[in-house]
Design a protein around this motif. Structure first.
Motif, mmCIF file in Angstrom:
data_model
loop_
_atom_site.group_PDB
_atom_site.id
_atom_site.type_symbol
_atom_site.label_atom_id
_atom_site.label_comp_id
_atom_site.label_asym_id
_atom_site.label_seq_id
_atom_site.Cartn_x
_atom_site.Cartn_y
_atom_site.Cartn_z
ATOM 1 N N GLY A 1 6.957 5.993 -13.926
ATOM 2 C CA GLY A 1 5.616 5.440 -14.069
ATOM 3 C C GLY A 1 5.199 4.689 -12.819
ATOM 4 N N VAL A 2 4.125 3.928 -12.918
ATOM 5 C CA VAL A 2 3.595 3.191 -11.775
ATOM 6 C C VAL A 2 3.733 1.697 -12.037
ATOM 7 C CG1 VAL A 2 1.500 2.699 -10.447
ATOM 8 C CG2 VAL A 2 1.947 5.024 -11.252
ATOM 9 N N ARG A 3 4.333 0.977 -11.111
ATOM 10 C CA ARG A 3 4.492 -0.474 -11.245
ATOM 11 C C ARG A 3 3.301 -1.200 -10.647
ATOM 12 N NH1 ARG A 3 8.341 -3.125 -14.025
ATOM 13 N NH2 ARG A 3 8.389 -4.780 -12.469
ATOM 14 N N VAL A 4 2.766 -2.127 -11.379
ATOM 15 C CA VAL A 4 1.739 -3.011 -10.825
ATOM 16 C C VAL A 4 2.472 -4.203 -10.214
ATOM 17 C CG1 VAL A 4 -0.390 -4.287 -11.298
ATOM 18 C CG2 VAL A 4 0.250 -2.345 -12.755
ATOM 19 N N THR A 5 2.264 -4.445 -8.939
ATOM 20 C CA THR A 5 2.919 -5.597 -8.299
ATOM 21 C C THR A 5 1.967 -6.255 -7.305
ATOM 22 O OG1 THR A 5 3.869 -4.487 -6.364
ATOM 23 C CG2 THR A 5 5.173 -4.419 -8.377
ATOM 24 N N ARG B 1 10.059 2.101 -16.255
ATOM 25 C CA ARG B 1 9.914 0.833 -15.516
ATOM 26 C C ARG B 1 8.451 0.482 -15.322
ATOM 27 N NH1 ARG B 1 11.618 -2.423 -12.269
ATOM 28 N NH2 ARG B 1 11.454 -1.392 -10.262
ATOM 29 N N GLY B 2 7.630 1.516 -15.213
ATOM 30 C CA GLY B 2 6.214 1.289 -14.924
ATOM 31 C C GLY B 2 5.318 1.838 -16.017
ATOM 32 N N ALA B 3 4.056 2.035 -15.653
ATOM 33 C CA ALA B 3 3.050 2.447 -16.621
ATOM 34 C C ALA B 3 2.693 3.924 -16.470
ATOM 35 C CB ALA B 3 1.790 1.601 -16.429
ATOM 36 N N THR C 1 3.872 -8.472 -30.665
ATOM 37 C CA THR C 1 2.449 -8.520 -30.313
ATOM 38 C C THR C 1 2.223 -7.733 -29.028
ATOM 39 O OG1 THR C 1 2.201 -10.696 -31.324
ATOM 40 C CG2 THR C 1 0.487 -10.031 -29.780
ATOM 41 N N GLY C 2 1.295 -6.781 -29.082
ATOM 42 C CA GLY C 2 0.925 -6.051 -27.879
ATOM 43 C C GLY C 2 -0.503 -6.394 -27.500
ATOM 44 N N TYR C 3 -1.088 -5.614 -26.623
ATOM 45 C CA TYR C 3 -2.499 -5.841 -26.313
ATOM 46 C C TYR C 3 -3.155 -4.555 -25.843
ATOM 47 C CZ TYR C 3 -1.506 -5.916 -21.234
ATOM 48 O OH TYR C 3 -1.135 -5.574 -19.961
ATOM 49 N N CYS D 1 -0.625 -1.839 -24.203
ATOM 50 C CA CYS D 1 0.700 -2.343 -23.825
ATOM 51 C C CYS D 1 1.501 -2.765 -25.050
ATOM 52 C CB CYS D 1 0.565 -3.523 -22.868
ATOM 53 S SG CYS D 1 2.143 -4.324 -22.504
ATOM 54 N N ILE D 2 2.727 -2.306 -25.092
ATOM 55 C CA ILE D 2 3.681 -2.699 -26.137
ATOM 56 C C ILE D 2 4.935 -3.203 -25.431
ATOM 57 C CG2 ILE D 2 5.021 -1.936 -28.150
ATOM 58 C CD1 ILE D 2 3.050 0.411 -28.456
ATOM 59 N N SER D 3 5.361 -4.420 -25.749
ATOM 60 C CA SER D 3 6.553 -4.983 -25.112
ATOM 61 C C SER D 3 7.789 -4.159 -25.459
ATOM 62 C CB SER D 3 6.756 -6.418 -25.581
ATOM 63 O OG SER D 3 8.005 -6.896 -25.130
HETATM 64 N N1 WAQ Z 1 3.724 -2.517 -13.959
HETATM 65 C C1 WAQ Z 1 3.538 -1.470 -14.774
HETATM 66 N N2 WAQ Z 1 4.152 -1.342 -15.950
HETATM 67 C C2 WAQ Z 1 4.991 -2.303 -16.326
HETATM 68 C C3 WAQ Z 1 5.251 -3.449 -15.527
HETATM 69 C C4 WAQ Z 1 4.571 -3.524 -14.282
HETATM 70 N N3 WAQ Z 1 4.741 -4.536 -13.458
HETATM 71 N N4 WAQ Z 1 6.142 -4.227 -16.173
HETATM 72 C C5 WAQ Z 1 6.412 -3.610 -17.334
HETATM 73 N N5 WAQ Z 1 5.744 -2.438 -17.425
HETATM 74 C C6 WAQ Z 1 5.759 -1.469 -18.526
HETATM 75 C C7 WAQ Z 1 7.138 -0.930 -18.810
HETATM 76 O O1 WAQ Z 1 7.002 0.396 -19.260
HETATM 77 C C8 WAQ Z 1 7.595 -1.790 -19.950
HETATM 78 O O2 WAQ Z 1 8.461 -1.088 -20.819
HETATM 79 C C9 WAQ Z 1 6.305 -2.079 -20.687
HETATM 80 O O3 WAQ Z 1 5.307 -2.129 -19.681
HETATM 81 C C10 WAQ Z 1 6.327 -3.375 -21.436
HETATM 82 O O4 WAQ Z 1 6.754 -4.374 -20.537
HETATM 83 O O5 WAQ Z 1 -0.504 -11.603 -25.217
HETATM 84 O O6 WAQ Z 1 6.217 -8.337 -22.086
HETATM 85 O O7 WAQ Z 1 7.486 -6.613 -19.838
HETATM 86 O O8 WAQ Z 1 1.222 -11.889 -26.556
HETATM 87 O O9 WAQ Z 1 8.116 -5.733 -22.178
HETATM 88 C C11 WAQ Z 1 2.459 -8.402 -24.113
HETATM 89 C C12 WAQ Z 1 1.945 -9.772 -24.375
HETATM 90 C C13 WAQ Z 1 3.791 -8.545 -23.471
HETATM 91 C C14 WAQ Z 1 0.970 -9.747 -25.501
HETATM 92 C C15 WAQ Z 1 4.072 -7.369 -22.673
HETATM 93 O O10 WAQ Z 1 5.721 -6.232 -21.568
HETATM 94 C C16 WAQ Z 1 0.534 -11.183 -25.775
HETATM 95 C C17 WAQ Z 1 5.437 -7.394 -22.092
HETATM 96 P P1 WAQ Z 1 7.129 -5.803 -21.025
#
Ligand code: WAQ
Ligand code: MG
Length: 266
Positions: free
Chosen positions: A135-139, A116-118, A195-197, A186-188
């Motif tokens: 993991g740790v959630r950023v909120t 759920r988090g990072a 696309t990640g970043y 970050c990978i969606s």
């Molecule tokens: N805090 C920490 N980790 C998070 C959070 C959060 N609030 N929300 C998601 N994650 C983690 C979690 O492990 C998800 O599996 C992973 O990140 C990816 O989350 O510019 O949509 O919501 O085009 O799938 C990148 C955009 C999109 C690139 C990232 O992430 C671009 C995205 P997702």
């Protein structure tokens, strides 16, 4: 007259127990009802299907949000996951993260575990978050109305004005204001979003097309951290309210050489 305060409004929605949508922001008292309505709409009309459970929390903030600017944004001309990895190694090792840590992060991100988090990783690749499964959630982050309009306009010129990019940029902009955070990958977890970043304070928010192959149903986030108390960092990421009120430049597609050259001319 009623005092206008800030609220953190957070939504998560699921369908048959599976998470399909989430969103959050910081809003003033007068906007809360409207925001709850729009978050509800979003959950009911999600492309992954209509949510059967929608949780929305609105909570008055006891602290005044810290106002910060967004990270500058650009996109690299990456074409496949191998090239992305090479590029990420070049950039992150240039700011002091070890090759071992970057390799470790990719390994963990590709294990197929959905968190759920990072993850929090030190610069040697050792994981430091207390709950390794969650993991740790950023909120508790958001963007002012004015800054949101400016960001939409800048992203619109690049055909990138969508919630995914905006929300990821807001999250990264909050995280990278903390001095213990050096870098992020970050990978969606959306199988169709390839696309990640990566982000660093020096280079900003760098979009990486084709970070994964289409169809892969997992992703994740790793923060590379250094020097300080992990529990203070976690408290900041989870609890400190941060509001983006200024937007840095958003650039189109560039090469890694252009990224490095641009910085060395400053
Ligand atoms: N805090 C920490 N980790 C998070 C959070 C959060 N609030 N929300 C998601 N994650 C983690 C979690 O492990 C998800 O599996 C992973 O990140 C990816 O989350 O510019 O949509 O919501 O085009 O799938 C990148 C955009 C999109 C690139 C990232 O992430 C671009 C995205 P997702
Ligand atoms: Mg998402």
């Amino acid at each position: 007259m009623a005092k206008i305060n800030n609220y953190s409004v957070r939504m998560r929605a699921s369908k048959q127990g599976i998470h399909i949508s989430g969103a959050e922001g910081i809003y003033d008292t007068n906007s809360v009802a409207k925001v709850i309505q729009s978050y509800t709409q979003r959950a009911l009309k999600h492309e992954k299907g209509r949510a059967d459970e929608i949780n929305i929390i609105s909570e008055e903030l006891k602290e005044k949000p810290r106002k910060v600017s967004s990270l500058p944004l650009c996109t690299l001309n990456t074409r496949n996951p191998d090239y992305v990895k090479k590029t990420v190694l070049k950039i992150l090792t240039s700011i002091g993260i070890t090759e071992r840590a970057v390799e470790e992060a990719f390994k963990s991100l590709n294990m197929g575990i959905i968190m759920r988090g990072a993850m929090l990783m030190d610069i040697e690749g050792v994981r430091l978050e207390p709950d390794l499964l969650r993991g740790v959630r950023v909120t508790r982050m958001g963007i002012t109305k004015t800054a949101s309009a400016v960001l939409s306009k800048k992203l619109g010129r690049l055909s990138l004005n969508n919630d995914t990019v905006k929300e990821a940029l807001i999250l990264a902009s909050k995280a990278h204001k903390h001095k213990m955070i050096l870098g992020e990958i970050c990978i969606s977890d959306d199988p169709n979003y390839t696309t990640g970043y990566i982000a660093t304070r020096k280079y900003g928010y760098i979009r990486l097309p084709r970070i994964k192959k289409r169809g892969i149903p997992y992703g994740g986030r790793t923060f590379f951290i250094t020097g300080g108390e992990v529990k203070d960092l976690i408290r900041y990421l989870q609890k400190t309210p941060v509001l983006i009120n200024q937007i840095k430049p958003c650039k189109g597609i560039i090469s890694i050489n252009e990224l490095f050259e641009r910085k060395s001319h400053r």
